[in-house]
Write an enzyme that holds these catalytic residues in place. Structure first.
Site, PDB file in Angstrom:
ATOM      1  N   LYS A   1      90.562  -8.901  -2.635  1.00  0.00           N
ATOM      2  CA  LYS A   1      90.245  -9.662  -3.845  1.00  0.00           C
ATOM      3  C   LYS A   1      90.477 -11.127  -3.486  1.00  0.00           C
ATOM      4  O   LYS A   1      91.610 -11.531  -3.214  1.00  0.00           O
ATOM      5  CB  LYS A   1      91.158  -9.237  -4.992  1.00  0.00           C
ATOM      6  CG  LYS A   1      90.997 -10.073  -6.258  1.00  0.00           C
ATOM      7  CD  LYS A   1      91.891  -9.509  -7.357  1.00  0.00           C
ATOM      8  CE  LYS A   1      91.929 -10.380  -8.584  1.00  0.00           C
ATOM      9  NZ  LYS A   1      92.964  -9.924  -9.534  1.00  0.00           N
TER      10      LYS A   1
ATOM     11  N   GLU B   1      98.278   9.951 -22.747  1.00  0.00           N
ATOM     12  CA  GLU B   1      97.405   8.935 -22.135  1.00  0.00           C
ATOM     13  C   GLU B   1      97.130   9.254 -20.661  1.00  0.00           C
ATOM     14  O   GLU B   1      96.042   8.973 -20.159  1.00  0.00           O
ATOM     15  CB  GLU B   1      98.025   7.543 -22.290  1.00  0.00           C
ATOM     16  CG  GLU B   1      97.877   7.011 -23.724  1.00  0.00           C
ATOM     17  CD  GLU B   1      98.689   5.754 -24.001  1.00  0.00           C
ATOM     18  OE1 GLU B   1      98.292   5.007 -24.913  1.00  0.00           O
ATOM     19  OE2 GLU B   1      99.711   5.517 -23.334  1.00  0.00           O
TER      20      GLU B   1
ATOM     21  N   ASP C   1      89.900 -13.035 -16.715  1.00  0.00           N
ATOM     22  CA  ASP C   1      91.332 -12.746 -16.789  1.00  0.00           C
ATOM     23  C   ASP C   1      91.696 -12.169 -18.144  1.00  0.00           C
ATOM     24  O   ASP C   1      92.839 -11.778 -18.353  1.00  0.00           O
ATOM     25  CB  ASP C   1      92.139 -14.034 -16.546  1.00  0.00           C
ATOM     26  CG  ASP C   1      92.493 -14.201 -15.078  1.00  0.00           C
ATOM     27  OD1 ASP C   1      92.235 -13.269 -14.303  1.00  0.00           O
ATOM     28  OD2 ASP C   1      93.024 -15.267 -14.710  1.00  0.00           O
TER      29      ASP C   1
ATOM     30  N   ASP D   1      78.852 -16.333 -10.137  1.00  0.00           N
ATOM     31  CA  ASP D   1      77.487 -16.833 -10.001  1.00  0.00           C
ATOM     32  C   ASP D   1      76.764 -16.025  -8.937  1.00  0.00           C
ATOM     33  O   ASP D   1      77.390 -15.377  -8.091  1.00  0.00           O
ATOM     34  CB  ASP D   1      77.497 -18.323  -9.641  1.00  0.00           C
ATOM     35  CG  ASP D   1      78.317 -18.598  -8.384  1.00  0.00           C
ATOM     36  OD1 ASP D   1      77.826 -18.293  -7.283  1.00  0.00           O
ATOM     37  OD2 ASP D   1      79.451 -19.098  -8.493  1.00  0.00           O
TER      38      ASP D   1
ATOM     39  N   ASP E   1      90.621 -14.809  -4.505  1.00  0.00           N
ATOM     40  CA  ASP E   1      90.849 -15.562  -5.747  1.00  0.00           C
ATOM     41  C   ASP E   1      90.726 -17.073  -5.495  1.00  0.00           C
ATOM     42  O   ASP E   1      90.695 -17.529  -4.334  1.00  0.00           O
ATOM     43  CB  ASP E   1      92.258 -15.204  -6.239  1.00  0.00           C
ATOM     44  CG  ASP E   1      92.421 -15.339  -7.736  1.00  0.00           C
ATOM     45  OD1 ASP E   1      91.568 -15.964  -8.373  1.00  0.00           O
ATOM     46  OD2 ASP E   1      93.431 -14.833  -8.259  1.00  0.00           O
ATOM     47  N   MET E   2      90.713 -17.856  -6.556  1.00  0.00           N
ATOM     48  CA  MET E   2      90.620 -19.321  -6.469  1.00  0.00           C
ATOM     49  C   MET E   2      91.064 -19.851  -7.818  1.00  0.00           C
ATOM     50  O   MET E   2      90.359 -19.671  -8.805  1.00  0.00           O
ATOM     51  CB  MET E   2      89.139 -19.660  -6.210  1.00  0.00           C
ATOM     52  CG  MET E   2      88.819 -21.027  -5.692  1.00  0.00           C
ATOM     53  SD  MET E   2      88.899 -22.284  -6.954  1.00  0.00           S
ATOM     54  CE  MET E   2      88.327 -23.680  -6.061  1.00  0.00           C
TER      55      MET E   2
HETATM   56  C1  DGJ Z   1      94.072 -14.977 -11.266  1.00  0.00           C
HETATM   57  C2  DGJ Z   1      93.361 -13.659 -11.234  1.00  0.00           C
HETATM   58  O1  DGJ Z   1      92.231 -13.671 -12.030  1.00  0.00           O
HETATM   59  C3  DGJ Z   1      94.332 -12.566 -11.633  1.00  0.00           C
HETATM   60  O2  DGJ Z   1      93.686 -11.338 -11.735  1.00  0.00           O
HETATM   61  C4  DGJ Z   1      95.425 -12.530 -10.610  1.00  0.00           C
HETATM   62  O3  DGJ Z   1      94.888 -12.168  -9.370  1.00  0.00           O
HETATM   63  C5  DGJ Z   1      96.099 -13.891 -10.510  1.00  0.00           C
HETATM   64  N1  DGJ Z   1      95.161 -14.943 -10.320  1.00  0.00           N
HETATM   65  C6  DGJ Z   1      97.111 -13.906  -9.397  1.00  0.00           C
HETATM   66  O4  DGJ Z   1      97.654 -15.141  -9.217  1.00  0.00           O
END
Ligand code: DGJ
Length: 730
Positions: free
Chosen positions: A477, A615, A549, A535, A479-480
């Protein structure tokens, strides 16, 4: 042959299966746009009319023919400085600081395949598909600039793409002040603009507005495509709706700052320009060097938004996304972020994995916090070594324990960032974007690394591959987590400051290309604080992106609704999380969270050790359901069955098999009333002459009834109920 050229008339026609695009070289060598829309035969040159209009300039050669003005002519690549006072697609500045140029036709070339762009994403053809390219060269020899207009066609997909390559053919430096990827003029018609605005954790909100006189501008100056606006827009005829009407879907394949302008001019013509953001942009072109404008992909439908979306979905899924998992079902994952945030050790992660695997979940994703010194979001970025104290030993041990459970393993990275509190920042402060002598603007306590510099990309790449080479990772994953600011590159020098954000994006693309090449079986999911870099350009590298998020099922209805206009279900990362929801505090039923998350690439984002036994049984059923319906969800056609305003108090969408043999209708109630009227949801895309059977109840419905009247939504006590109704053709 999709490209037809009438040499004598200098008429260029691009045909796809159902659409036509036409342009022509007119008087004085200008390249005029004639038509884009429903497939048509013939020469549409007559759409250009000439009248003498006050204060609209004329080319010098026109002399007394004052009715010839570029101010009124639809153009393929409008530029500032030649008498067209509308918003230009292109603008340059010469070494003396003089703006503008005057592009005229030089030549054309036809290529037997769809072009690609070096270092940038571009739509490609699959086996059995035919692609073609038309290149038209325009030039201003006085200023010394040449432009290759690239038109790509994938006939069967009704796809037309555009890009432009700007070349300095002079002996002096020139400066590109603006270089859109597309300029699209509409001589006739009254249109609306549909665009998708938003904010962090509430991305891609649908908005439709009339295109009125003046300029409407959307875009991003944040260095990423952004949470605030999507680089996908729709130009829609006034009457266009889901089921009928003219609409154009236009998507920019670029993950940095972008610009999209729509203008209605003095004679009611409409122009759209889209491309790299021109604010804070100035690209120095040394003699013989080139600037490549990112690609724009366009589809047209005369049959409304559903058909337009289906076309765009297929283009993104099959002609833009790549990699091992392009069309394969991805493992159902559980992500550690909302389960434990930064507060975990290796045993905690294995415990989350253990419980999840017992319920059928297929992959554990270890999110932020496993590296450097990173127990909160204030330190550690840039130090990509495993924190073995925290993990209780080498990462390989944790990976093995997870894999021994029969699960796949994924890990989180954020390569483009550095924390001030990190070894990397201590050793290489110059790697971060900081303007000398100024205090930087911070974002999440972190700084952007200068990914326009190869050595910075290499440093992060080497650190990360040193970790990844030692473990068996199936998924990343990426991220930025902040917008880009303080832009200053220590190696480029100040005269190149306006080029850095573009080169930064190329650096990010290069990083991902190399990562994927090194681990070809690994699956990369994109993320930028959720959907801040959602994008079609990013989808070329990451065929799935964490959509938002915000994991609240009710917020996700709006987010996923807007997202669905331009992007297929397969790219939408979507998880079931805990309640009360961590972003909104709202409590929704477990089933509702799963129904909403299934409109995407499905997973969980909570500690399943903490849910009730009941659940847990639901999780098992959800996992089985997702596997059962996956083919229909990802390979079927997606229909929006309710509008953005959810006027009947319900949100509904469906997946329909391409042969119309079955559909899965999904409904969520968003309002609760006593003695409520029964809402009916019209079911689209079915065979109206057939009978469909509800698989669960055995109830039978005529295809016509479903189409015209719809399905009654069950009235059930409680808030936010969700239903999945599987109808199978009898
Ligand atoms: C932002 C991401 O969208 C979240 O899912 C998570 O990975 C956090 N960053 C971690 O810092």
């Amino acid at each position: 042959m999709a490209i037809l050229i009438n040499e004598e008339k200098k008429l260029f026609t691009l045909n796809t299966k159902n659409t036509t695009y036409q342009m022509k070289v007119i008087d004085y060598g200008y390249l005029a746009h004639l038509y884009y829309g429903k497939k048509m035969d013939g020469d549409m040159s007559y759409v250009i009319t000439h009248y003498d209009r006050g204060f609209s300039g004329n080319p010098y050669e026109a002399q007394e023919h004052r009715e010839f003005s570029l101010d009124n002519i639809p153009l393929e690549y409008s530029c500032y400085g030649n008498g067209d006072f509308r918003t230009p697609a292109f603008n340059i500045k010469d070494i003396e600081g003089i703006h503008g140029c005057d592009l005229r036709y030089v030549s054309y070339e036809v290529m037997d395949s769809k072009y690609s762009l070096k270092g940038l994403p571009a739509a490609y053809t699959n086996d059995g598909e035919k692609g073609e390219t038309l290149k038209i060269v325009l030039q201003d020899p006085q200023v010394g600039v040449e432009v290759d207009l690239l038109y790509g066609i994938i006939e069967d997909k009704d796809l037309i793409t555009r890009s432009a390559i700007i070349r300095n053919i002079s002996d002096a430096d020139i400066f590109v002040a603006k270089a859109s990827s597309v300029s699209l003029d509409f001589v006739t018609g009254d249109y609306d603009l549909i665009h998708f605005h938003g904010r962090h954790a509430m991305e891609r909100m649908y908005e439709r507005e009339a295109i009125n006189h003046g300029v409407k501008k959307i875009g991003s100056t944040r260095g990423t495509s952004s949470h605030q606006h999507s680089p996908f827009v729709v130009i829609a005829g006034k009457d266009a709706n889901e089921d009928a009407g003219d609409c154009y879907g236009i998507s920019l394949l670029y993950s940095g700052s972008f610009n999209c302008e729509v203008e209605k001019d003095q004679t009611d013509q409409v122009r759209l320009n889209m491309g790299v953001q021109d604010e804070m942009f100035e690209y120095v072109l040394y003699p013989e060097s080139e600037f490549v404008a990112p690609e724009v992909v366009m589809v047209y439908s005369p049959d409304g938004f559903a058909d337009m979306s289906h076309k765009m979905h297929d283009v993104v899924r099959y002609n833009i996304c790549r990699g091992e998992y392009k069309t394969k079902r991805r493992p159902i994952l559980i992500n550690s972020w909302e389960a434990v945030y930064f507060d975990f050790n290796g045993d905690d992660i294995v415990n989350i994995a253990k419980q999840a695997s017992e319920l059928g979940v297929e992959m554990l994703v270890l999110d932020d916090g496993w590296f450097g010194v990173r127990n909160d979001d204030k330190s550690g970025l840039g130090d990509w070594f495993v924190n073995e104290d925290k993990m209780g030993g080498p990462m390989a041990d944790v990976v093995k324990r997870v894999k021994d459970l029969g699960m796949k393993f994924g890990i989180w990275i954020e390569p483009e960032m550095v924390s001030e509190k990190s070894n990397l920042f201590k050793e290489h402060p110059d790697y971060a974007f900081v303007i000398p002598g100024r205090k930087p603007v911070m974002g999440r306590s972190q700084l952007n690394l200068d990914f326009s510099r190869k050595e910075v990309v290499n440093c992060i790449f080497d650190q990360m591959t040193a970790v990844l080479d030692k473990i068996d990772v199936d998924y990343i994953k990426m991220d930025m987590n902040r917008s880009i600011l303080n832009v200053y590159s220590m190696t480029e020098g100040i005269q190149n400051n306006g080029t850095i954000l573009y080169k930064y994006v190329l650096g990010v693309y290069d990083f991902m290309e190399r990562l994927q090449a090194r681990y070809p079986k690994m699956f990369i999911e994109g993320c930028s604080g959720g959907g801040g870099r959602f994008d079609a350009g990013m989808m070329y590298y990451t065929p799935q992106i964490w959509c938002s998020d915000d994991t609240d099922a009710i917020c996700r209805l709006d987010i996923q609704y807007g997202t669905s206009f331009g992007y297929p279900i397969s790219v939408v990362g979507s998880h079931v999380s805990a309640v009360p929801n961590h972003q909104t505090g709202r409590t929704t039923p477990f089933n509702t969270r799963a129904v909403v998350a299934m409109a995407g690439s499905f997973g969980y984002e909570l500690d399943l050790n903490k849910v009730s036994d009941e659940e847990k049984e639901e999780v098992k059923a959800q996992v089985e359901n997702y596997k059962k319906y996956w083919d229909l969800l990802h390979n079927g056609l997606y229909y929006r069955l309710t509008d953005a305003d959810k006027s009947k108090g319900v949100a509904a969408w469906s997946f329909v098999a391409r042969d119309k043999s079955e559909t899965l209708v999904n409904i969520v109630t968003v309002e609760s009333f006593c003695n409520a009227p029964v809402p009916f949801v019209r079911v689209k895309g079915l065979d109206v002459d057939a009978t469909y059977v509800d698989e669960e109840t055995g109830a039978e419905y005529s295809g016509q009834g479903l189409d015209q009247i719809g399905l009654p939504v069950p009235l059930k006590f409680g808030e936010y109920n969700a239903y999945q109704i599987h109808l199978v053709r009898k």
